[in-house]
Design a protein around this motif. Structure first.
Motif, PDB file in Angstrom:
ATOM      1  N   LEU A 124     -57.865 -41.005  16.991  1.00  0.00           N
ATOM      2  CA  LEU A 124     -57.034 -42.111  16.515  1.00  0.00           C
ATOM      3  C   LEU A 124     -57.876 -43.330  16.139  1.00  0.00           C
ATOM      4  N   ARG A 180     -51.066 -42.713  20.563  1.00  0.00           N
ATOM      5  CA  ARG A 180     -50.236 -43.389  19.587  1.00  0.00           C
ATOM      6  C   ARG A 180     -49.035 -44.020  20.280  1.00  0.00           C
ATOM      7  N   ILE A 189     -51.991 -48.444  18.527  1.00  0.00           N
ATOM      8  CA  ILE A 189     -52.778 -47.529  19.361  1.00  0.00           C
ATOM      9  C   ILE A 189     -52.869 -48.122  20.751  1.00  0.00           C
TER      10      ILE A 189
END
Length: 465
Positions: A155, A238, A243
């Motif tokens: 991410l 997520r 984030i």
């Protein structure tokens, strides 16, 4: 045996391009070069050049603040327009890339804009299936950002991605305490992003002089970065459009973007080196000798892929020395022992050459000439920012072993100081140099008495012998 080329270079970064140009243009070798990405490599496309331009852009806020200190009432930096800057940045990088390509072509180098891998000691395979043979192969594939190996790391972004962002994140996390992390945190904070930086140590810039590290650590906080030390992320996940990051101290926080600047690794995976017997170090770096030659006589390597000193000027010097040695009949080695470097923070940079105070003390006796002061320009504007100048001197030979600067334009100053220090200058040589006044750099030639002396303790049994 007949070969297609005298030299085939894998990698179009600074080291590979210099080696190819010198071998072909100055020494008449038949040379080919393959680059799978953009010509210019890390430094030109995703490193030194765009980073320095972004540093310049990020200074506007501090400059406006200083202007107000000089009486320019109402001076403001205004709103930073990322789209305008990025268009100009992309155009500049394209211009430099075209120059690199043109210079190779002028030198007679054949360029393949595709990936190349090694088949055997004298053969490379191109992505289109073509095979080429060469008497010598030079690997200059550089390095790539490393990830920390934690859940959810996919991410996050890597340092290369900063130059590709379509828009700036409102709130961003920088992970790491090296020069890349510190410079990027400096940039993003200066451009108006709410910036958090986390580092597992107690001071940033490990490997630099401790006094300079402490000053840099303090400055990061003073320019608006939320610097959190002795902590590191352990997981990313997520959370809606953001984030969520969990840290080693069990705290959690949300960000629009997470950028990992946790080191770089040599880019050797997938190059086909297993077909050759070329020795690799445990971290994947290509093992080379003082001539940049691998364990296979026909294969050489320069630059970050060898993990010797990962700096652009070093790669350039290594590539040039290789070409002169192999094709110019002039054997040249590169001295990796005394190399200047700089970290482009703001408002004050960190720059050094030679031993740190800690390294010099471990080596033996050392005299430390050091001063910390408020420079005229920022002091007048009301800033409490400090400058540091330091020389480390061998008391027996009087030779200057190291120089460390924390201050405005420290990178420019260390480049000039590197000349006499590389030549073996003594403290007496510095003392004999007339000062230029008023400058910050004059402190390097006006420090007469050591701030402190480190002496190696004599073992008790030796003292009583």
């Amino acid at each position: 045996m007949s070969f297609d080329y005298d030299l085939f270079v894998i990698g179009g970064g600074s080291g590979g391009v210099r080696a190819a140009r010198i071998a072909a243009g100055e020494h008449g070798a038949r040379v080919a070069l393959a680059e799978e990405s953009r010509m210019g490599g890390t430094c030109v496309i995703r490193g030194c050049v765009p980073k320095k331009l972004m540093i310049f852009a990020s200074q506007a806020g501090l400059m406006a603040e200083e202007m107000r200190g000089y009486g320019w009432e109402g001076a403001q930096a205004g709103r930073f327009d990322w789209e305008v800057f990025k268009q100009k940045l992309d155009a500049e990088l394209t211009r430099l890339e075209l120059i690199y390509t043109a210079n190779l072509t002028k030198s007679g180098v054949e360029i393949f804009h595709q990936r190349a891998t090694i088949v055997d000691h004298h053969t490379v395979a191109l992505a289109d299936g073509t095979r080429k043979t060469a008497k010598h192969i030079l690997i200059a594939a550089g390095g790539r950002p490393a990830l920390p190996g934690i859940p959810g790391e996919e991410l996050g972004l890597i340092s290369d991605d900063l130059f590709l962002l379509e828009s700036l994140p409102r709130r961003v996390l920088l992970v790491g305490g090296g020069y890349i992390a510190c410079e990027f945190a400096t940039i993003l904070a200066g451009l108006g992003c709410e910036t958090v930086q986390v580092y597992r140590g107690d001071a940033v810039l490990r490997g630099f002089d401790r006094q300079a590290r402490d000053l840099a650590t303090l400055q990061l906080s003073e320019v608006g970065i939320d610097l959190r030390l002795n902590v590191t992320p352990i997981a990313l996940e997520r959370a809606a459009d953001r984030i969520a990051v969990t840290f080693s101290d069990n705290s959690r926080d949300d960000f629009d973007a997470v950028i990992f600047a946790t080191g770089r690794t040599p880019h050797t995976k997938g190059l086909g080196l297993e077909n050759t017997g070329v020795h690799l170090d445990p971290n994947g770096a290509i093992g080379v000798d003082e001539w940049s030659q691998t364990s296979v006589p026909s294969i050489f390597a320069v630059g970050d892929v060898t993990d010797r000193v990962n700096l652009t000027p070093v790669a350039i010097r290594e590539g040039h020395a290789f070409a002169d040695t192999i094709f110019g009949g002039r054997a040249r080695k590169v001295d990796h022992t005394t190399i200047a470097s700089a970290v482009y923070l703001r408002p004050h940079e960190v720059a050094q050459i030679g031993l740190t105070e800690e390294q010099a003390q471990a080596r033996g006796d050392v005299d430390v000439y050091a001063t910390v002061f408020r420079p005229m320009r920022s002091m007048f504007a009301g800033s409490n920012a400090k400058v540091m100048m330091k020389l480390l001197v061998d008391p027996e030979s009087d030779r200057v072993l190291g120089c460390h600067i924390f201050g405005p334009d420290a990178g420019e100053m260390i480049q000039l100081a590197a000349i006499p220090i590389t030549m073996g200058a003594t403290k007496a040589d510095f003392d004999a140099t007339m000062a230029v006044h008023p400058t910050a750099a004059e402190e390097l030639v006006t420090m007469r008495q050591p701030a402190r002396r480190h002496r190696r303790a004599i073992p008790a049994q030796a003292a009583t012998a």
